[in-house]
Scaffold this active site. Structure first.
Site, mmCIF file in Angstrom:
data_model
loop_
_atom_site.group_PDB
_atom_site.id
_atom_site.type_symbol
_atom_site.label_atom_id
_atom_site.label_comp_id
_atom_site.label_asym_id
_atom_site.label_seq_id
_atom_site.Cartn_x
_atom_site.Cartn_y
_atom_site.Cartn_z
ATOM 1 N N CYS B 121 0.823 -1.212 0.000
ATOM 2 C CA CYS B 121 0.000 0.000 0.000
ATOM 3 C C CYS B 121 0.856 1.261 0.000
ATOM 4 O O CYS B 121 1.985 1.252 0.481
ATOM 5 C CB CYS B 121 -0.915 0.008 1.229
ATOM 6 S SG CYS B 121 -2.238 -1.200 1.082
ATOM 7 N N CYS B 202 -3.523 0.134 -3.300
ATOM 8 C CA CYS B 202 -4.228 0.377 -2.047
ATOM 9 C C CYS B 202 -3.552 1.514 -1.289
ATOM 10 O O CYS B 202 -2.387 1.835 -1.522
ATOM 11 C CB CYS B 202 -4.285 -0.885 -1.181
ATOM 12 S SG CYS B 202 -2.675 -1.564 -0.737
#
Lengths: 242, 305
Positions: B121, B202
């Site tokens: 992420c 993400c």
């Protein structure tokens, strides 16, 4: 058995792939090379031998097969700042460091060694330079450095780390022991030294001082036209990135 | 009955002779064909289609395999379970012997599955019309990953490939340009890989756009504008940071308040994504300064960044 890491896995595929990558994509100007032959010559330098008995000249055939011109004014020598140099050289577009030549590109960041009485590579462990100097990787880089220096011309650049413990110009070191002695004076117009400190790092060395002074004196005595600058702006910007 | 036996034997012999002759002819034909096929391995068979773009990269197999092993061995050893040989085979099977204008996403499905891997992420970095700068940036700063820093992108970057129905099945002479046909091996590959790259993103994602381009920094026709923007998952992505870069001393065609950027922001917000835009994101600008250090925008680093 040895203290160093073993041979990199899939070494053959990686280096043959790099060879073709270099001649087809990175620098097609070098023309046609026989990558399988280059791999064989490379391998024969160190397999089936005592891994502490490998000499730079064992790589002679490998070098002959992978050699190509280094454009004048593009050579970039360095000590203690490999990642910085890679960024700065921009994969050969701005400068061509040793790692941007075919022979340097071939072996960069990899590890390898053989064993006596066996044609196989040793994937378990390899001797470090402290255990024995004449090991496969050390001799490779010595030979590559010698060759790189011999084929450099025009204005040559040296990037040194002013924050390195022990000084910016290490002795012993590759530049001191294998590159300077192999520079071809009649082909070189000037030597430009850049001493760059790590951001917020100590200013241990700089132009005119300590080891850099030793280097400048040595080169001038050899008859070279030498200039030196501290914290060359262009390179500083790269350091600021971190 | 001796007479019938006699003629039967003659017939048998004739059949045998004819059979041998046929076999010999077949053998000769096979040898001729084989030599023709192997001789013409890297030559254009007269039946191979001709296109306008450069052909398949020579030594494609060695390059792809080498890059795959290099990536998983030297750069991301946590991907050690990837089978590079299988990955190469699945790439080859996607296009070999096929008409290069008929490539589908199904053709690449096995490759995509074998070679995809999770992206941490906050590290995804998208880009449009900033290819050179963005890759110099990710090379110096390992905190961000573009598609070309993932295994799939790394293997395929700057490489080209396409097939042809006639032997040897790979066209080294030319490959179709997008203007000749959209469903060509390269375009289909990059569209699919881009979609997956966006889907995998993400946390905070970044996008580097070019504010010195006349046609506008954000274009709906680009891969970013047509595919990546619409495949970001609002349940996984918390924010989109736009870095709008201008060429040093280049035209300031557009800034964060510009027309196309406003359009991009509204598209993203409509998809429930929070957006922040920054003009000339400093760390990237420093990279530009490396090659233009005396420019007025290039003061040496201060800790205010």
């Amino acid at each position: 058995k040895w203290k160093g890491e073993g041979t990199t896995q899939n070494l053959e595929s990686i280096v043959i792939g790099r060879c073709y990558d270099y001649i087809r994509i990175v620098n097609p100007a070098v023309g046609e090379k026989n990558c399988s032959q280059i791999w064989e010559a490379f391998k024969n330098a160190f397999i089936n031998k005592d891994p502490c008995s490998i000499l730079p000249k064992d790589y002679e055939l490998f070098i002959n097969l992978s050699l190509h011109t280094i454009p004048p004014n593009k050579s970039l020598f360095w000590e203690n700042n490999q990642l910085l140099v890679n960024s700065f050289a921009a994969r050969g577009r701005r400068y061509m460091s040793l790692g941007d030549t075919l022979f340097g590109f071939f072996g960069d960041f990899l590890n390898w060694c053989g064993q006596a009485d066996s044609p196989g590579l040793d994937y378990e462990s390899c001797p470090t330079t402290t255990e024995c100097e004449n090991n496969a990787v050390e001799s490779f880089w010595r030979m590559a450095s010698i060759t790189y220096a011999q084929h450099s011309s025009g204005v040559i650049h040296v990037l040194l780390n002013g924050s390195a413990a022990g000084g910016a110009y290490p002795q012993p070191g590759f530049f001191a022991d294998f590159e300077i002695p192999n520079l071809q004076k009649e082909k070189i117009s000037q030597i430009v030294i850049w001493v760059v400190d790590d951001i917020e790092g100590p200013d241990i060395d700089s132009c005119g001082n300590h080891t850099v002074k030793t280097l400048e004196t040595r080169l001038k005595t050899l008859g070279y036209d030498v200039t030196c600058s501290d914290n060359y702006k262009s390179v500083m910007f790269l350091l600021c990135l971190d | 009955m001796p007479f019938q036996q006699g003629s039967a034997r003659t017939r048998q012999r004739t059949v045998l002779l004819v059979g041998i002759a046929v076999l010999l002819a077949a053998l000769v034909l096979a040898v001729v064909l084989a030599s023709l096929l192997t001789h013409g391995k890297h030559e254009v068979s007269p039946k191979m289609l001709k296109w306008k773009d450069r052909g398949t990269t020579k030594n494609l197999q060695e390059v792809i395999l080498g890059r795959c092993y290099n990536y998983i061995t030297a750069q991301y050893p946590e991907l050690g379970d990837k089978d590079c040989l299988k990955i190469w085979e699945s790439l080859k099977d996607a296009f070999i012997y096929k008409n290069p204008c008929n490539i589908t996403t199904e053709d690449y499905q096995p490759l995509m599955e074998l070679a995809s891997h999770p992206i941490p992420c906050n590290k995804s970095l998208f880009w449009s019309k900033t290819g050179d700068l963005v890759h110099r940036y990710t090379k110096s700063n390992q905190n961000f990953l573009t598609l070309e820093d993932t295994l799939l992108g790394y293997m395929a970057d700057r490489v080209s490939w396409c097939g042809d129905p006639s032997a040897p099945g790979i066209n080294y002479e030319s490959c179709p340009k997008r203007s000749e046909c959209e469903s060509n091996p390269g375009s289909v590959f990059w569209k699919m890989a881009s979609k997956m790259f966006a889907e995998a993103a993400c946390g905070v994602v970044q996008v580097m756009l070019n504010g010195s381009v006349e046609a506008g920094a954000f274009r709906s026709s680009s891969i970013f504008g047509s595919i990546e923007v619409f495949n970001l998952n609002p349940d996984k992505v918390s924010e989109v940071h736009i870095w709008l870069m201008h060429d040093l001393g280049g035209p300031q065609s557009e800034s964060c308040s510009g027309h196309s950027i406003k359009r991009l922001i509204s598209i993203l917000e409509e998809r429930n994504l929070k957006v922040i835009c920054e003009d000339n994101y400093r760390p990237v600008q420093l990279l530009q300064c490396v090659h233009n250090p005396d420019h007025t925008d290039c003061r040496l680093c201060t800790n205010s960044t």
